[in-house]
Scaffold this motif. Structure first.
Motif, mmCIF file in Angstrom:
data_model
loop_
_atom_site.group_PDB
_atom_site.id
_atom_site.type_symbol
_atom_site.label_atom_id
_atom_site.label_comp_id
_atom_site.label_asym_id
_atom_site.label_seq_id
_atom_site.Cartn_x
_atom_site.Cartn_y
_atom_site.Cartn_z
ATOM 1 N N CYS A 1 29.634 9.593 -3.121
ATOM 2 C CA CYS A 1 30.661 9.079 -2.196
ATOM 3 C C CYS A 1 31.677 8.201 -2.918
ATOM 4 O O CYS A 1 32.877 8.272 -2.633
ATOM 5 N N SER A 2 31.223 7.382 -3.847
ATOM 6 C CA SER A 2 32.163 6.522 -4.562
ATOM 7 C C SER A 2 33.087 7.330 -5.465
ATOM 8 O O SER A 2 34.279 7.019 -5.583
ATOM 9 N N VAL A 3 32.572 8.376 -6.095
ATOM 10 C CA VAL A 3 33.428 9.239 -6.925
ATOM 11 C C VAL A 3 34.444 9.967 -6.043
ATOM 12 O O VAL A 3 35.630 10.044 -6.384
ATOM 13 N N LEU A 4 34.002 10.497 -4.911
ATOM 14 C CA LEU A 4 34.925 11.192 -4.023
ATOM 15 C C LEU A 4 35.993 10.243 -3.478
ATOM 16 O O LEU A 4 37.165 10.623 -3.368
ATOM 17 N N LEU A 5 35.611 9.033 -3.151
ATOM 18 C CA LEU A 5 36.572 8.052 -2.648
ATOM 19 C C LEU A 5 37.593 7.686 -3.724
ATOM 20 O O LEU A 5 38.787 7.589 -3.449
ATOM 21 N N SER A 6 37.125 7.513 -4.953
ATOM 22 C CA SER A 6 38.057 7.174 -6.036
ATOM 23 C C SER A 6 38.997 8.330 -6.354
ATOM 24 O O SER A 6 40.162 8.119 -6.676
ATOM 25 N N VAL A 7 38.525 9.556 -6.237
ATOM 26 C CA VAL A 7 39.398 10.724 -6.444
ATOM 27 C C VAL A 7 40.418 10.818 -5.317
ATOM 28 O O VAL A 7 41.591 11.117 -5.547
ATOM 29 N N GLY A 61 0.790 -1.222 0.000
ATOM 30 C CA GLY A 61 0.000 0.000 0.000
ATOM 31 C C GLY A 61 0.825 1.276 0.000
ATOM 32 O O GLY A 61 0.298 2.353 0.249
ATOM 33 N N GLN A 62 2.116 1.188 -0.293
ATOM 34 C CA GLN A 62 2.969 2.370 -0.311
ATOM 35 C C GLN A 62 3.057 2.944 -1.721
ATOM 36 O O GLN A 62 3.112 2.204 -2.701
ATOM 37 N N ASP A 63 3.084 4.256 -1.807
ATOM 38 C CA ASP A 63 3.141 4.952 -3.094
ATOM 39 C C ASP A 63 4.488 4.688 -3.778
ATOM 40 O O ASP A 63 5.550 4.869 -3.187
ATOM 41 N N LEU A 64 4.454 4.270 -5.033
ATOM 42 C CA LEU A 64 5.683 3.943 -5.765
ATOM 43 C C LEU A 64 6.507 5.179 -6.108
ATOM 44 O O LEU A 64 7.738 5.126 -6.095
ATOM 45 N N LEU A 65 5.869 6.294 -6.405
ATOM 46 C CA LEU A 65 6.608 7.518 -6.724
ATOM 47 C C LEU A 65 7.426 7.977 -5.522
ATOM 48 O O LEU A 65 8.585 8.381 -5.670
ATOM 49 N N VAL A 66 6.855 7.902 -4.338
ATOM 50 C CA VAL A 66 7.574 8.284 -3.120
ATOM 51 C C VAL A 66 8.785 7.382 -2.933
ATOM 52 O O VAL A 66 9.884 7.859 -2.610
ATOM 53 N N GLN A 67 8.624 6.095 -3.164
ATOM 54 C CA GLN A 67 9.739 5.161 -3.014
ATOM 55 C C GLN A 67 10.850 5.455 -4.021
ATOM 56 O O GLN A 67 12.038 5.395 -3.690
ATOM 57 N N ILE A 68 10.482 5.773 -5.253
ATOM 58 C CA ILE A 68 11.478 6.073 -6.287
ATOM 59 C C ILE A 68 12.247 7.347 -5.950
ATOM 60 O O ILE A 68 13.474 7.394 -6.065
ATOM 61 N N LEU A 69 11.542 8.397 -5.517
ATOM 62 C CA LEU A 69 12.211 9.655 -5.198
ATOM 63 C C LEU A 69 13.157 9.505 -4.013
ATOM 64 O O LEU A 69 14.286 10.015 -4.035
ATOM 65 N N HIS A 70 12.738 8.806 -2.985
ATOM 66 C CA HIS A 70 13.602 8.619 -1.826
ATOM 67 C C HIS A 70 14.744 7.643 -2.142
ATOM 68 O O HIS A 70 15.836 7.779 -1.592
ATOM 69 N N GLY A 71 14.512 6.685 -3.016
ATOM 70 C CA GLY A 71 15.585 5.796 -3.448
ATOM 71 C C GLY A 71 16.619 6.515 -4.286
ATOM 72 O O GLY A 71 17.812 6.198 -4.242
ATOM 73 N N ALA A 72 16.188 7.521 -5.043
ATOM 74 C CA ALA A 72 17.120 8.316 -5.847
ATOM 75 C C ALA A 72 18.067 9.095 -4.951
ATOM 76 O O ALA A 72 19.237 9.289 -5.301
ATOM 77 N N ARG A 73 17.593 9.521 -3.790
ATOM 78 C CA ARG A 73 18.477 10.216 -2.839
ATOM 79 C C ARG A 73 19.616 9.301 -2.417
ATOM 80 O O ARG A 73 20.777 9.697 -2.393
ATOM 81 N N THR A 74 19.277 8.070 -2.083
ATOM 82 C CA THR A 74 20.289 7.101 -1.659
ATOM 83 C C THR A 74 21.248 6.789 -2.803
ATOM 84 O O THR A 74 22.467 6.716 -2.605
ATOM 85 N N ALA A 75 20.722 6.613 -3.996
ATOM 86 C CA ALA A 75 21.569 6.309 -5.148
ATOM 87 C C ALA A 75 22.535 7.456 -5.441
ATOM 88 O O ALA A 75 23.715 7.221 -5.755
ATOM 89 N N LEU A 76 22.065 8.694 -5.347
ATOM 90 C CA LEU A 76 22.951 9.844 -5.561
ATOM 91 C C LEU A 76 24.028 9.923 -4.484
ATOM 92 O O LEU A 76 25.190 10.215 -4.780
ATOM 93 N N LEU A 77 23.665 9.653 -3.249
ATOM 94 C CA LEU A 77 24.641 9.687 -2.165
ATOM 95 C C LEU A 77 25.725 8.636 -2.370
ATOM 96 O O LEU A 77 26.917 8.926 -2.226
ATOM 97 N N VAL A 78 25.339 7.430 -2.743
ATOM 98 C CA VAL A 78 26.312 6.369 -2.994
ATOM 99 C C VAL A 78 27.205 6.734 -4.179
ATOM 100 O O VAL A 78 28.423 6.547 -4.133
ATOM 101 N N GLY A 79 26.627 7.261 -5.234
ATOM 102 C CA GLY A 79 27.407 7.650 -6.407
ATOM 103 C C GLY A 79 28.401 8.752 -6.098
ATOM 104 O O GLY A 79 29.573 8.679 -6.500
#
Length: 83
Positions: A75-81, A55-73
């Motif tokens: 952080c990984s770029v900064l770590l590699s630099v 019963g959870q809204d899929l758009l809300v899940q996608i938007l909040h998941g994008a936050r996590t994906a951006l943070l991981v991306g």
């Protein structure tokens, strides 16, 4: 305008919108408690992409998941630099 330049601009605008929507996710789509009366509902006015089996809204899940994906991306770029 050349086709290549148009592709670059369209891609840049799309990427900027995705990042902006991810950053503004808590205000654009606040997390609500699951609504068990709307299990697996199809898209409608209240739930643009519909709901999942809990019963959870899929758009809300996608938007909040994008936050996590951006943070991981980022952080990984900064770590590699740093390495």
């Amino acid at each position: 305008m050349k086709k290549r330049n148009l592709t670059i601009w369209v891609s840049a605008i799309f990427l900027s919108l995705v990042v902006l929507m991810a950053l503004l996710a808590p205000w654009l789509a606040p997390v609500e408690s699951p609504d068990i009366s709307n299990l697996l509902s199809s898209p409608d006015y209240n739930h643009i992409l519909g709901t999942d089996s809990q019963g959870q809204d899929l758009l809300v899940q996608i938007l909040h998941g994008a936050r996590t994906a951006l943070l991981v991306g980022i952080c990984s770029v900064l770590l590699s630099v740093l390495i």
